[in-house]
Design an enzyme around this catalytic site. Structure first.
Site, PDB file in Angstrom:
ATOM      1  CE  LYS B 106      48.087  -2.101 -17.356  1.00  0.00           C
ATOM      2  NZ  LYS B 106      48.860  -1.218 -16.485  1.00  0.00           N
ATOM      3  N   GLY B 167      56.669   2.306 -12.355  1.00  0.00           N
ATOM      4  CA  GLY B 167      57.096   2.852 -11.071  1.00  0.00           C
ATOM      5  C   GLY B 167      58.456   3.520 -11.076  1.00  0.00           C
ATOM      6  CB  ALA B 193      54.334   1.940 -16.971  1.00  0.00           C
ATOM      7  N   GLY B 194      55.870   4.708 -16.298  1.00  0.00           N
ATOM      8  CA  GLY B 194      57.162   5.360 -16.469  1.00  0.00           C
ATOM      9  C   GLY B 194      57.140   6.871 -16.385  1.00  0.00           C
ATOM     10  CG  ASN B 215      48.840   3.765  -9.233  1.00  0.00           C
ATOM     11  OD1 ASN B 215      48.331   2.688  -9.031  1.00  0.00           O
ATOM     12  ND2 ASN B 215      48.865   4.672  -8.272  1.00  0.00           N
ATOM     13  CB  THR B 216      54.222   5.169  -9.245  1.00  0.00           C
ATOM     14  OG1 THR B 216      53.838   3.800  -9.359  1.00  0.00           O
ATOM     15  CG2 THR B 216      55.191   5.307  -8.085  1.00  0.00           C
TER      16      THR B 216
END
Lengths: 88, 264
Positions: B106, B167, B193-194, B215-216
Site C-alpha cells: 500500500k 483517523g 480512511a475516514g 484501522n482507527t
C-alpha cells in the site's frame, strides 16, 4: 580500512569502528559481518530486513557482507500499522 | 439468499478475496486484541508498517508477525508516515525483502501533518517507480477522480480514495466524488480512511466501492472486537444493498398496503 578516524581505538588486536545503527552511534569490531552484528544484538533469528547505506542486503549475504567504518545500518521489522501511525 | 451469488468476487492483483473489509493492525492495546479484532472483522488483507527494530531494549518482545496466524492473511505493507517518494519506495523495498519477495504494497505519500492528506504529485511519481519495479501497488489518494484515474493508468492494482482525513472518523464527506471515481474505474476502488462507524462503511459500500480499508474506526472504538464485527456486517449489508439496487427516493408517502378491499 580507515586508519585515522578520531575514534579509532584498540581492543586487544582488534580495531574498533564506528557505525550508525538505527540512527544511533555504535562501536563494533572491525570486520564484523551482518550476521555477527545481528547475533550480538540477539536478533539473529528474527524476521527483519537490513539496509546498509540505503542499499538492501539480502539475507543470503548476511554472513559475507562485512561492515565498514561509518556505515549507516538500518534494521527494520514489521509492526502493527494502519494508515496513520506517523506519531508512533 | 441466492441473489447474493450475483456478486463478483473481489480480485486484487490476481488473487480472489471473499471479504471486502481490509483492516490495519495499528493502535490496538496489544497483539492479542489485534488478533481477536482481525478475527471478528473477517478481513483477509491486513496492513502492517515497517519500522526500526528496537535495538537492545526488548529483544524478546513479541513481534506482531509472530503473534498472528499469517497463513490466514495477505499482508499489505504500508508506507504509513512517508512524506517523500524516496521514503515510500525504500519502505516498499524493505517490506519486499522482509517478507521474502512479497510484491503487494500500500502506497501512501502524505503531504501535510495536520490533515494527513496525500500529496498527489508525489504519490503519482512514487506509484510509477513502484509499478516499474514490479510492485503491485494499492494506492491511497484523495477523492479526486482525475488523480484516481491517472493512478489506474499508471498501473496500480487498486485505487483507494479517502472518505475523510485518516483517523478522523468523519465518514464519507464527498460521496459524489467517490461515486465518480467508482464509475470511471477498471480496477477495484476501496475507500481508505475516514470511516468512523458501521453506517459510514455501509454508505461507502452502497455507493458501489469494492471494499473498505480501515484501522482507527475499529481500534479506537470502546469495544474494538465488537466494532470489528459490526463493520463486517455493515460492509456485507452495504454491498448487498448496492447489488440489490435501492428504491427511488420520493418526496411524499406511498402506501405499501393496497387501498382496494378496505372495509372501513
Amino acid at each position: 580500512m580507515s586508519q585515522s578516524n578520531k575514534n579509532t581505538a584498540f581492543l586487544g588486536k582488534t580495531h574498533i569502528m564506528n557505525i550508525v545503527l538505527n540512527g544511533q552511534d555504535k562501536q563494533i569490531d572491525d570486520d564484523t559481518n551482518i550476521e555477527q552484528l545481528l547475533t550480538s544484538l540477539d536478533l539473529n533469528n528474527k524476521r527483519l530486513a537490513v539496509e546498509i547505506n540505503q542499499e538492501i542486503i539480502p539475507r543470503s549475504d548476511f554472513a559475507t557482507f562485512t561492515l565498514s567504518e561509518s556505515d549507516k545500518v538500518e534494521i527494520v521489522q514489521a509492526i502493527g500499522g494502519g494508515s496513520c501511525d506517523h506519531k508512533n | 439468499m441466492s441473489d447474493t451469488n450475483l456478486d463478483k468476487p473481489l480480485i486484487i492483483a490476481g488473487k480472489t478475496y471473499t471479504s471486502r473489509l481490509l483492516v490495519g493492525t495499528g493502535k490496538y492495546k496489544d497483539n492479542e486484541e489485534t488478533r481477536l479484532a482481525l478475527d471478528a472483522s473477517g478481513a483477509e488483507i491486513i496492513t502492517i508498517a515497517i519500522r526500526r527494530t528496537n535495538i537492545g531494549q526488548n529483544p524478546d518482545e513479541p513481534n506482531l508477525l509472530d503473534a498472528l496466524p499469517l497463513d490466514k492473511y495477505t499482508l499489505l505493507p504500508n508506507t504509513a508516515g512517508c512524506y517523500t517518494i524516496d521514503d515510500a519506495v525504500r519502505t516498499c523495498k524493505l517490506a519486499r525483502e522482509l517478507l521474502g519477495g512479497h510484491n503487494l504494497v500500500k502506497l501512501e505519500v502524505l503531504g501535510d501533518e495536520k490533515t494527513l492528506f496525500p500529496d498527489a504529485i508525489q504519490t503519482l511519481k512514487a506509484a510509477q517507480i513502484l509499478v516499474d519495479d514490479d510492485f503491485d501497488v494499492m494506492v491511497y489518494t484523495n477523492d479526486d477522480p482525475l488523480i484516481a484515474k491517472e493512478l489506474e493508468n499508471i498501473g496500480c492494482v487498486a485505487v483507494m480514495p479517502l472518505a475523510a482525513p485518516i483517523g478522523s472518523g468523519l465518514g464519507i464527506r464527498n460521496p459524489y466524488n467517490i461515486l465518480t471515481i467508482i464509475e470511471n474505474a477498471n480496477v477495484p476502488i476501496l475507500v481508505d480512511a475516514g470511516v468512523g462507524t458501521a453506517s459510514d462503511a455501509a454508505i461507502a459500500m452502497e455507493l458501489g466501492c469494492d471494499g473498505i480499508l480501515m484501522n482507527t474506526a475499529i481500534a479506537a472504538a470502546q469495544k474494538p472486537i465488537l466494532m470489528a464485527s459490526a463493520m463486517k456486517k455493515a460492509i456485507e449489508g452495504g454491498r448487498e444493498a448496492y447489488l440489490a439496487g435501492r428504491m427511488p427516493k420520493k418526496r411524499f408517502a406511498s402506501a405499501s398496503s393496497p387501498i382496494e378491499g378496505t372495509f372501513f
